[in-house]
Design a protein around this motif. Structure first.
Motif, PDB file in Angstrom:
ATOM      1  N   PHE A 287       0.835  -1.199   0.000  1.00 40.94           N
ATOM      2  CA  PHE A 287       0.000   0.000   0.000  1.00 40.94           C
ATOM      3  C   PHE A 287       0.872   1.253   0.000  1.00 40.94           C
ATOM      4  CE2 PHE A 287      -2.734   3.168   2.186  1.00 40.94           C
ATOM      5  CZ  PHE A 287      -3.797   3.171   1.296  1.00 40.94           C
ATOM      6  N   GLY A 288       1.932   1.256   0.797  1.00 44.73           N
ATOM      7  CA  GLY A 288       2.854   2.386   0.811  1.00 44.73           C
ATOM      8  C   GLY A 288       3.530   2.586  -0.537  1.00 44.73           C
ATOM      9  N   THR A 289       3.881   1.495  -1.207  1.00 45.20           N
ATOM     10  CA  THR A 289       4.482   1.589  -2.535  1.00 45.20           C
ATOM     11  C   THR A 289       3.501   2.159  -3.543  1.00 45.20           C
ATOM     12  OG1 THR A 289       5.847  -0.347  -2.025  1.00 45.20           O
ATOM     13  CG2 THR A 289       5.696   0.307  -4.322  1.00 45.20           C
ATOM     14  N   ALA A 290       2.225   1.785  -3.441  1.00 45.26           N
ATOM     15  CA  ALA A 290       1.203   2.326  -4.338  1.00 45.26           C
ATOM     16  C   ALA A 290       1.070   3.838  -4.174  1.00 45.26           C
ATOM     17  CB  ALA A 290      -0.140   1.640  -4.069  1.00 45.26           C
ATOM     18  N   ILE A 291       1.165   4.315  -2.943  1.00 46.86           N
ATOM     19  CA  ILE A 291       1.109   5.766  -2.701  1.00 46.86           C
ATOM     20  C   ILE A 291       2.291   6.461  -3.357  1.00 46.86           C
ATOM     21  CG2 ILE A 291       1.125   7.550  -0.921  1.00 46.86           C
ATOM     22  CD1 ILE A 291      -0.128   5.485   0.977  1.00 46.86           C
ATOM     23  N   ASN A 292       3.471   5.888  -3.227  1.00 53.28           N
ATOM     24  CA  ASN A 292       4.662   6.493  -3.823  1.00 53.28           C
ATOM     25  C   ASN A 292       4.617   6.462  -5.344  1.00 53.28           C
ATOM     26  OD1 ASN A 292       5.944   7.187  -1.407  1.00 53.28           O
ATOM     27  ND2 ASN A 292       6.733   5.117  -1.142  1.00 53.28           N
ATOM     28  N   ILE A 293       4.038   5.406  -5.931  1.00 60.49           N
ATOM     29  CA  ILE A 293       3.886   5.357  -7.383  1.00 60.49           C
ATOM     30  C   ILE A 293       2.935   6.461  -7.854  1.00 60.49           C
ATOM     31  CG2 ILE A 293       2.939   4.005  -9.293  1.00 60.49           C
ATOM     32  CD1 ILE A 293       4.049   1.523  -8.009  1.00 60.49           C
ATOM     33  N   PHE A 294       1.829   6.639  -7.129  1.00 58.84           N
ATOM     34  CA  PHE A 294       0.901   7.719  -7.466  1.00 58.84           C
ATOM     35  C   PHE A 294       1.615   9.068  -7.396  1.00 58.84           C
ATOM     36  CE2 PHE A 294      -1.861  11.063  -5.789  1.00 58.84           C
ATOM     37  CZ  PHE A 294      -2.834  11.126  -6.780  1.00 58.84           C
ATOM     38  N   ASN A 295       2.404   9.254  -6.364  1.00 55.22           N
ATOM     39  CA  ASN A 295       3.169  10.495  -6.194  1.00 55.22           C
ATOM     40  C   ASN A 295       4.100  10.726  -7.378  1.00 55.22           C
ATOM     41  OD1 ASN A 295       4.534  12.711  -5.170  1.00 55.22           O
ATOM     42  ND2 ASN A 295       4.711  11.862  -3.129  1.00 55.22           N
ATOM     43  N   SER A 296       4.818   9.696  -7.777  1.00 53.13           N
ATOM     44  CA  SER A 296       5.776   9.819  -8.877  1.00 53.13           C
ATOM     45  C   SER A 296       5.085  10.067 -10.210  1.00 53.13           C
ATOM     46  CB  SER A 296       6.635   8.549  -8.960  1.00 53.13           C
ATOM     47  OG  SER A 296       7.363   8.342  -7.765  1.00 53.13           O
ATOM     48  N   MET A 297       3.966   9.399 -10.445  1.00 47.82           N
ATOM     49  CA  MET A 297       3.253   9.570 -11.709  1.00 47.82           C
ATOM     50  C   MET A 297       2.697  10.987 -11.843  1.00 47.82           C
ATOM     51  SD  MET A 297       3.460   6.858 -13.596  1.00 47.82           S
ATOM     52  CE  MET A 297       5.166   6.843 -13.023  1.00 47.82           C
ATOM     53  N   ILE A 298       2.153  11.524 -10.763  1.00 49.24           N
ATOM     54  CA  ILE A 298       1.633  12.893 -10.797  1.00 49.24           C
ATOM     55  C   ILE A 298       2.773  13.880 -11.046  1.00 49.24           C
ATOM     56  CG2 ILE A 298       0.538  14.706  -9.432  1.00 49.24           C
ATOM     57  CD1 ILE A 298      -1.376  12.591 -10.420  1.00 49.24           C
ATOM     58  N   SER A 299       3.914  13.659 -10.403  1.00 50.39           N
ATOM     59  CA  SER A 299       5.067  14.538 -10.608  1.00 50.39           C
ATOM     60  C   SER A 299       5.538  14.493 -12.056  1.00 50.39           C
ATOM     61  CB  SER A 299       6.211  14.129  -9.675  1.00 50.39           C
ATOM     62  OG  SER A 299       5.843  14.260  -8.326  1.00 50.39           O
ATOM     63  N   LEU A 300       5.552  13.290 -12.640  1.00 49.78           N
ATOM     64  CA  LEU A 300       5.977  13.144 -14.035  1.00 49.78           C
ATOM     65  C   LEU A 300       5.014  13.845 -14.987  1.00 49.78           C
ATOM     66  CD1 LEU A 300       8.168  11.760 -15.760  1.00 49.78           C
ATOM     67  CD2 LEU A 300       6.629   9.809 -15.993  1.00 49.78           C
ATOM     68  N   ILE A 301       3.724  13.697 -14.741  1.00 53.10           N
ATOM     69  CA  ILE A 301       2.726  14.356 -15.592  1.00 53.10           C
ATOM     70  C   ILE A 301       2.847  15.871 -15.487  1.00 53.10           C
ATOM     71  CG2 ILE A 301       0.245  14.742 -15.891  1.00 53.10           C
ATOM     72  CD1 ILE A 301      -0.164  11.811 -15.006  1.00 53.10           C
ATOM     73  N   LEU A 302       2.991  16.384 -14.266  1.00 52.25           N
ATOM     74  CA  LEU A 302       3.125  17.829 -14.076  1.00 52.25           C
ATOM     75  C   LEU A 302       4.369  18.363 -14.779  1.00 52.25           C
ATOM     76  CD1 LEU A 302       2.141  18.208 -10.306  1.00 52.25           C
ATOM     77  CD2 LEU A 302       0.839  18.991 -12.288  1.00 52.25           C
ATOM     78  N   LEU A 303       5.457  17.599 -14.737  1.00 53.11           N
ATOM     79  CA  LEU A 303       6.694  18.024 -15.386  1.00 53.11           C
ATOM     80  C   LEU A 303       6.506  18.161 -16.887  1.00 53.11           C
ATOM     81  CD1 LEU A 303       9.738  18.616 -15.278  1.00 53.11           C
ATOM     82  CD2 LEU A 303      10.136  16.159 -15.453  1.00 53.11           C
ATOM     83  N   PHE A 304       5.894  17.151 -17.515  1.00 52.71           N
ATOM     84  CA  PHE A 304       5.699  17.196 -18.965  1.00 52.71           C
ATOM     85  C   PHE A 304       4.705  18.286 -19.360  1.00 52.71           C
ATOM     86  CE2 PHE A 304       7.581  12.907 -18.926  1.00 52.71           C
ATOM     87  CZ  PHE A 304       8.435  13.038 -20.009  1.00 52.71           C
ATOM     88  N   VAL A 305       3.649  18.463 -18.563  1.00 55.21           N
ATOM     89  CA  VAL A 305       2.667  19.506 -18.875  1.00 55.21           C
ATOM     90  C   VAL A 305       3.292  20.887 -18.771  1.00 55.21           C
ATOM     91  CG1 VAL A 305       0.538  20.603 -18.073  1.00 55.21           C
ATOM     92  CG2 VAL A 305       0.667  18.123 -18.235  1.00 55.21           C
ATOM     93  N   ALA A 306       4.023  21.126 -17.677  1.00 50.42           N
ATOM     94  CA  ALA A 306       4.667  22.429 -17.502  1.00 50.42           C
ATOM     95  C   ALA A 306       5.699  22.679 -18.589  1.00 50.42           C
ATOM     96  CB  ALA A 306       5.330  22.499 -16.122  1.00 50.42           C
ATOM     97  N   ASN A 307       6.488  21.659 -18.910  1.00 51.72           N
ATOM     98  CA  ASN A 307       7.499  21.816 -19.958  1.00 51.72           C
ATOM     99  C   ASN A 307       6.838  22.121 -21.317  1.00 51.72           C
ATOM    100  OD1 ASN A 307      10.494  21.271 -20.784  1.00 51.72           O
ATOM    101  ND2 ASN A 307       9.285  20.088 -22.230  1.00 51.72           N
ATOM    102  N   GLY A 308       5.733  21.407 -21.631  1.00 55.89           N
ATOM    103  CA  GLY A 308       5.051  21.651 -22.892  1.00 55.89           C
ATOM    104  C   GLY A 308       4.428  23.032 -22.973  1.00 55.89           C
TER     105      GLY A 308
END
Length: 319
Positions: A287-308
């Motif tokens: 469950f803790g790993t799932a939370i961290n994956i969600f955290n990482s995926m949101i960060s990755l999406i925000l990075l690409f959106v902001a960069n674009g």
């Protein structure tokens, strides 16, 4: 004559092709110097991604990889059905956005003001004092902030009472609606001087002849800042802003853990603390790993959106 022309064109086309082996041979020492850093990034950044498989298992310590029970997206479904998760996400986004805005505005303003100081001794003294809090651990910094806001001899309450703004001391650390502001102000105090260093370095790269020409044209110091200094550090500001947006959700937990208490828990708990309290502390590693994956995926999406977005509208990007 025609044959010679074709030969020259062919030779010219061949010489323009990238000769990778020749480049590698000429820069072999640079590549060799980069090997330790590539290994470090691989070991500490990419190799741990193998642990993400835990989020899709009902992980039990002591069992081998192939002995674990695979449960698919069960832990993610459990995460999104938890009402407390959305409360934690609200706290994380609120403090992240407040920290992002304050963490950019104040260092830029501080760098601009410090650049206008003409007495070099005073400039160096102020800069040194301003970035010293960065080297203080959050354990010490949280103790200082707590003492400053204390009802028993706290400097903030003492000043407010001396100015007759309040009749009795305010218990700042027990009021949840003030917690986000306290964390943001504490972070600004601790990191403004350090974050301003890169802006000061960018400002120092602006040619002095631009300021001289502006003074000849009668531009005030404020107009010089607006028309020369800010455009000169525009690329630096945008690049750092894109990187900061990419880390918007991953704000850590040190500040919230050290400044928070049970009376402000509904405002202080963030995603990393949520993963710690409801994942690792309870033995729910998947469950803790799932939370961290969600955290990482949101960060990755925000990075690409902001960069674009910045690439499209400001013609600036990091990739």
């Amino acid at each position: 004559m025609k044959a010679i022309t074709l030969k020259n064109q062919t030779g010219s086309g061949r010489s323009n092709k990238p000769q990778r082996w020749k480049v590698f041979k000429n820069q072999k020492y640079l590549y060799l110097m980069s090997i330790p850093f590539v290994i470090w990034v691989f070991v500490f950044q990419y190799l741990p991604l193998w642990g993400w498989t835990m989020a899709f298992q009902n992980y039990k310590p002591g069992k081998g990889f192939f002995e674990q029970k695979w449960v698919g997206l069960e832990h993610f479904q459990m995460l999104f059905r938890d009402d407390h998760f959305y409360l934690v996400l609200r706290n994380t986004m609120a403090m992240s956005i407040m920290g992002l805005v304050a963490g950019f505005v104040f260092p830029v303003l501080f760098a601009l003001l410090l650049n206008e100081v003409r007495v070099q001794a005073m400039k160096r003294f102020v800069q040194t004092v301003s970035y010293l809090p960065h080297f203080v651990s959050w354990v010490v910094a949280a103790g200082i902030v707590t003492k400053m806001l204390s009802t028993d001899g706290g400097a903030v309450n003492a000043v407010l009472m001396s100015l007759n703004l309040i009749d009795e001391p305010i218990q700042f650390m027990s009021k949840g609606h003030l917690f986000w502001g306290i964390v943001t102000v504490a972070d600004v105090w601790k990191e403004t001087g350090w974050n301003a260093i890169i802006y000061l370095a960018a400002i120092s790269g602006i040619g002095p002849e631009l300021y001289e020409a502006a003074r000849v044209d009668g531009a005030s110091r404020l107009k010089q800042i607006w028309h020369i200094t800010l455009p000169g550090i525009r690329s630096t500001i945008i690049v750092l802003l894109i990187i900061s947006i990419g880390h918007l959700v991953g704000i850590g937990f040190e500040k919230q853990f050290l400044l928070g208490n049970h009376m402000v828990k509904d405002y202080s708990e963030v995603l990393d603390l949520y993963a710690l309290n409801y994942g690792l502390s309870m033995g729910r590693f998947s469950f803790g790993t799932a939370i961290n994956i969600f955290n990482s995926m949101i960060s990755l999406i925000l990075l690409f959106v902001a960069n674009g977005m910045f690439k499209k509208f400001a013609n600036e990007s990091i990739m």
